[in-house]
Design a protein around this motif. Structure first.
Motif, PDB file in Angstrom:
ATOM      1  N   ARG A  50       1.153  -1.344  -0.056  1.00 19.32           N
ATOM      2  CA  ARG A  50      -0.089   0.100   0.040  1.00 19.32           C
ATOM      3  C   ARG A  50       1.247   1.234  -0.046  1.00 19.32           C
ATOM      4  NH1 ARG A  50      -3.451  -1.974   4.763  1.00 19.32           N
ATOM      5  NH2 ARG A  50      -1.718  -0.197   6.070  1.00 19.32           N
ATOM      6  N   ASP A  51       0.583   2.234  -1.105  1.00 16.96           N
ATOM      7  CA  ASP A  51       0.963   3.602  -0.722  1.00 16.96           C
ATOM      8  C   ASP A  51       0.861   4.226   0.882  1.00 16.96           C
ATOM      9  OD1 ASP A  51       1.690   3.130  -2.898  1.00 16.96           O
ATOM     10  OD2 ASP A  51       0.849   4.997  -3.606  1.00 16.96           O
ATOM     11  N   THR A  52       1.810   5.041   1.292  1.00 16.76           N
ATOM     12  CA  THR A  52       1.918   5.411   2.468  1.00 16.76           C
ATOM     13  C   THR A  52       2.512   6.879   3.046  1.00 16.76           C
ATOM     14  OG1 THR A  52       2.103   2.868   3.357  1.00 16.76           O
ATOM     15  CG2 THR A  52       1.922   4.752   5.815  1.00 16.76           C
ATOM     16  N   ARG A  53       2.063   7.522   3.023  1.00 10.32           N
ATOM     17  CA  ARG A  53       2.549   8.830   3.572  1.00 10.32           C
ATOM     18  C   ARG A  53       2.844   8.873   4.683  1.00 10.32           C
ATOM     19  NH1 ARG A  53       1.988  13.124   1.156  1.00 10.32           N
ATOM     20  NH2 ARG A  53       2.516  15.267   1.393  1.00 10.32           N
ATOM     21  N   VAL A  54       4.338   9.087   5.308  1.00  9.52           N
ATOM     22  CA  VAL A  54       5.324   9.091   6.188  1.00  9.52           C
ATOM     23  C   VAL A  54       5.795  10.669   6.922  1.00  9.52           C
ATOM     24  CG1 VAL A  54       5.801   6.679   5.776  1.00  9.52           C
ATOM     25  CG2 VAL A  54       7.373   8.494   4.798  1.00  9.52           C
ATOM     26  N   ARG A  55       6.074  10.699   8.093  1.00 11.11           N
ATOM     27  CA  ARG A  55       6.265  12.432   8.035  1.00 11.11           C
ATOM     28  C   ARG A  55       8.397  11.954   8.097  1.00 11.11           C
ATOM     29  NH1 ARG A  55       5.987  12.786  13.844  1.00 11.11           N
ATOM     30  NH2 ARG A  55       5.489  10.769  14.168  1.00 11.11           N
ATOM     31  N   LEU A  56       8.514  12.928   7.094  1.00  9.87           N
ATOM     32  CA  LEU A  56       9.962  12.906   7.461  1.00  9.87           C
ATOM     33  C   LEU A  56      10.584  14.177   8.570  1.00  9.87           C
ATOM     34  CD1 LEU A  56      10.358  15.213   3.633  1.00  9.87           C
ATOM     35  CD2 LEU A  56      10.164  12.635   4.055  1.00  9.87           C
ATOM     36  N   GLY A  57      12.110  12.990   8.907  1.00  7.47           N
ATOM     37  CA  GLY A  57      12.959  13.655   9.833  1.00  7.47           C
ATOM     38  C   GLY A  57      12.562  12.419  10.887  1.00  7.47           C
ATOM     39  N   GLY A  58      12.911  12.840  12.077  1.00  7.68           N
ATOM     40  CA  GLY A  58      12.497  11.580  13.601  1.00  7.68           C
ATOM     41  C   GLY A  58      13.492  10.268  13.015  1.00  7.68           C
ATOM     42  N   ASN A  59      13.497   9.419  12.603  1.00  5.62           N
ATOM     43  CA  ASN A  59      14.718   8.349  12.710  1.00  5.62           C
ATOM     44  C   ASN A  59      14.859   7.220  11.700  1.00  5.62           C
ATOM     45  OD1 ASN A  59      15.582   8.550  15.568  1.00  5.62           O
ATOM     46  ND2 ASN A  59      13.865   7.943  16.564  1.00  5.62           N
ATOM     47  N   LEU A  60      13.956   7.794  10.700  1.00  8.50           N
ATOM     48  CA  LEU A  60      13.379   7.093   9.598  1.00  8.50           C
ATOM     49  C   LEU A  60      14.137   7.758   8.449  1.00  8.50           C
ATOM     50  CD1 LEU A  60       9.804   7.337   9.416  1.00  8.50           C
ATOM     51  CD2 LEU A  60      11.483   5.570  10.022  1.00  8.50           C
ATOM     52  N   PHE A  61      14.381   9.070   7.814  1.00  8.43           N
ATOM     53  CA  PHE A  61      14.819   9.836   6.764  1.00  8.43           C
ATOM     54  C   PHE A  61      14.540  11.148   6.630  1.00  8.43           C
ATOM     55  CE2 PHE A  61      11.521   6.282   4.853  1.00  8.43           C
ATOM     56  CZ  PHE A  61      10.985   7.465   4.195  1.00  8.43           C
ATOM     57  N   ASP A  62      15.238  11.570   5.815  1.00  9.39           N
ATOM     58  CA  ASP A  62      14.967  13.262   5.045  1.00  9.39           C
ATOM     59  C   ASP A  62      15.151  12.960   4.030  1.00  9.39           C
ATOM     60  OD1 ASP A  62      14.656  14.005   7.188  1.00  9.39           O
ATOM     61  OD2 ASP A  62      16.687  15.543   7.703  1.00  9.39           O
ATOM     62  N   VAL A  63      14.482  13.939   2.816  1.00 14.71           N
ATOM     63  CA  VAL A  63      14.779  12.966   1.120  1.00 14.71           C
ATOM     64  C   VAL A  63      15.173  14.667   0.482  1.00 14.71           C
ATOM     65  CG1 VAL A  63      12.318  14.495   1.225  1.00 14.71           C
ATOM     66  CG2 VAL A  63      12.934  12.574  -0.247  1.00 14.71           C
ATOM     67  N   VAL A  64      15.789  14.115  -0.215  1.00 10.04           N
ATOM     68  CA  VAL A  64      16.803  15.809  -1.226  1.00 10.04           C
ATOM     69  C   VAL A  64      15.722  14.616  -3.113  1.00 10.04           C
ATOM     70  CG1 VAL A  64      19.228  15.815  -2.890  1.00 10.04           C
ATOM     71  CG2 VAL A  64      19.116  15.532  -0.395  1.00 10.04           C
ATOM     72  N   ILE A  65      15.583  16.547  -3.191  1.00  7.21           N
ATOM     73  CA  ILE A  65      14.823  16.218  -4.498  1.00  7.21           C
ATOM     74  C   ILE A  65      15.514  16.877  -5.548  1.00  7.21           C
ATOM     75  CG2 ILE A  65      12.516  16.659  -5.239  1.00  7.21           C
ATOM     76  CD1 ILE A  65      11.143  17.401  -2.151  1.00  7.21           C
ATOM     77  N   THR A  66      15.286  15.829  -6.178  1.00  8.42           N
ATOM     78  CA  THR A  66      16.115  16.508  -7.618  1.00  8.42           C
ATOM     79  C   THR A  66      15.438  16.175  -9.166  1.00  8.42           C
ATOM     80  OG1 THR A  66      17.234  14.525  -8.262  1.00  8.42           O
ATOM     81  CG2 THR A  66      18.063  16.510  -6.655  1.00  8.42           C
ATOM     82  N   GLY A  67      15.425  17.041 -10.306  1.00 12.09           N
ATOM     83  CA  GLY A  67      15.374  16.735 -10.962  1.00 12.09           C
ATOM     84  C   GLY A  67      15.172  15.147 -11.995  1.00 12.09           C
ATOM     85  N   SER A  68      14.688  14.250 -12.074  1.00 12.86           N
ATOM     86  CA  SER A  68      14.903  12.783 -12.782  1.00 12.86           C
ATOM     87  C   SER A  68      15.209  12.868 -14.016  1.00 12.86           C
ATOM     88  CB  SER A  68      13.393  12.305 -12.636  1.00 12.86           C
ATOM     89  OG  SER A  68      12.461  12.294 -13.553  1.00 12.86           O
ATOM     90  N   GLY A  69      15.660  13.265 -14.305  1.00 16.01           N
ATOM     91  CA  GLY A  69      16.444  13.758 -16.172  1.00 16.01           C
ATOM     92  C   GLY A  69      17.521  12.934 -16.280  1.00 16.01           C
ATOM     93  N   PHE A  70      17.795  13.030 -17.151  1.00 20.14           N
ATOM     94  CA  PHE A  70      19.356  11.904 -17.475  1.00 20.14           C
ATOM     95  C   PHE A  70      20.087  12.808 -16.930  1.00 20.14           C
ATOM     96  CE2 PHE A  70      23.505  11.810 -20.502  1.00 20.14           C
ATOM     97  CZ  PHE A  70      23.682  10.544 -20.264  1.00 20.14           C
ATOM     98  N   GLU A  71      20.757  13.511 -16.313  1.00 19.79           N
ATOM     99  CA  GLU A  71      21.599  13.712 -15.834  1.00 19.79           C
ATOM    100  C   GLU A  71      21.361  13.658 -14.364  1.00 19.79           C
ATOM    101  OE1 GLU A  71      19.995  15.929 -16.590  1.00 19.79           O
ATOM    102  OE2 GLU A  71      21.049  17.121 -18.482  1.00 19.79           O
ATOM    103  N   ALA A  72      19.913  13.262 -13.652  1.00 17.59           N
ATOM    104  CA  ALA A  72      19.871  12.268 -12.267  1.00 17.59           C
ATOM    105  C   ALA A  72      20.537  11.696 -11.953  1.00 17.59           C
ATOM    106  CB  ALA A  72      17.891  13.318 -11.923  1.00 17.59           C
TER     107      ALA A  72
END
Length: 180
Positions: A50-72
């Motif tokens: 199941r897709d699930t919404r989670v809070r960032l931070g805490g003890n799990l992880f943070d997220v880095v967001i970038t474009g998803s093209g060829f360079e990524a």
């Protein structure tokens, strides 16, 4: 000669009741235990497809967001070499973004980057189910492995080298209602 006295041992339920009563007036779990329970329920939901919404931070992880093209994708290939298999990356084809799962607390230490944004608490992310590895919708471009996240220092270097486009800054600012 006296008759042996019979010893009555409490039942399991009686012992549990004694433990509860000995705990004092507050019979509620600690606040951080409720958070832990929420995290466990969330991760189990992702595991059972199941897709699930989670809070960032805490003890799990943070997220880095970038474009998803060829360079990524070139940056992912480099991280594959560095990590002997890149840590978890989610691709959202609709937005054209990669979400790189990085160690918790990274957002607090992340210096501004021309090609990436790092978010932590209080933001959230929707994790696709673990079996979703192709579109439609967000999917695991590099599946989540329980033993690793994407390290920020080599990721920053890879992103500076390959400069993935489009940059997420303006779109995120508009989505979050803040100035870029």
């Amino acid at each position: 000669m006296t008759a042996p006295t019979e010893v009555l041992l409490p039942t399991g339920a009686e012992m549990m009741q004694q433990l509860v009563e000995s705990a004092g007036a507050a019979h509620q779990p600690a606040a951080d235990m409720a958070d832990l329970a929420e995290v466990i329920r969330t991760l189990l939901a992702v595991e059972v497809r199941r897709d699930t919404r989670v809070r960032l931070g805490g003890n799990l992880f943070d997220v880095v967001i970038t474009g998803s093209g060829f360079e990524a994708r070139a940056a992912v290939a480099l991280m594959d070499e560095i990590q002997v298999g890149c840590g978890p990356v989610i691709e959202d084809p609709e937005s054209g973004w990669f979400y790189w799962l990085v160690p918790p607390g990274s957002a607090a230490r992340w210096e501004p980057h021309l090609h990436a944004v790092c978010l932590g608490s209080p933001h959230t992310i929707t994790l696709p189910s673990l079996n979703r590895t192709v579109p439609p919708g967000p999917y695991w471009f590099r599946p989540s492995a329980s033993d690793r996240l994407v390290p920020t220092v080599p990721l920053r270097d890879a992103l500076a080298r390959f400069r993935p486009e489009p940059t997420p800054h303006a779109a995120l600012a508009a989505q979050l209602g803040v100035a870029p």
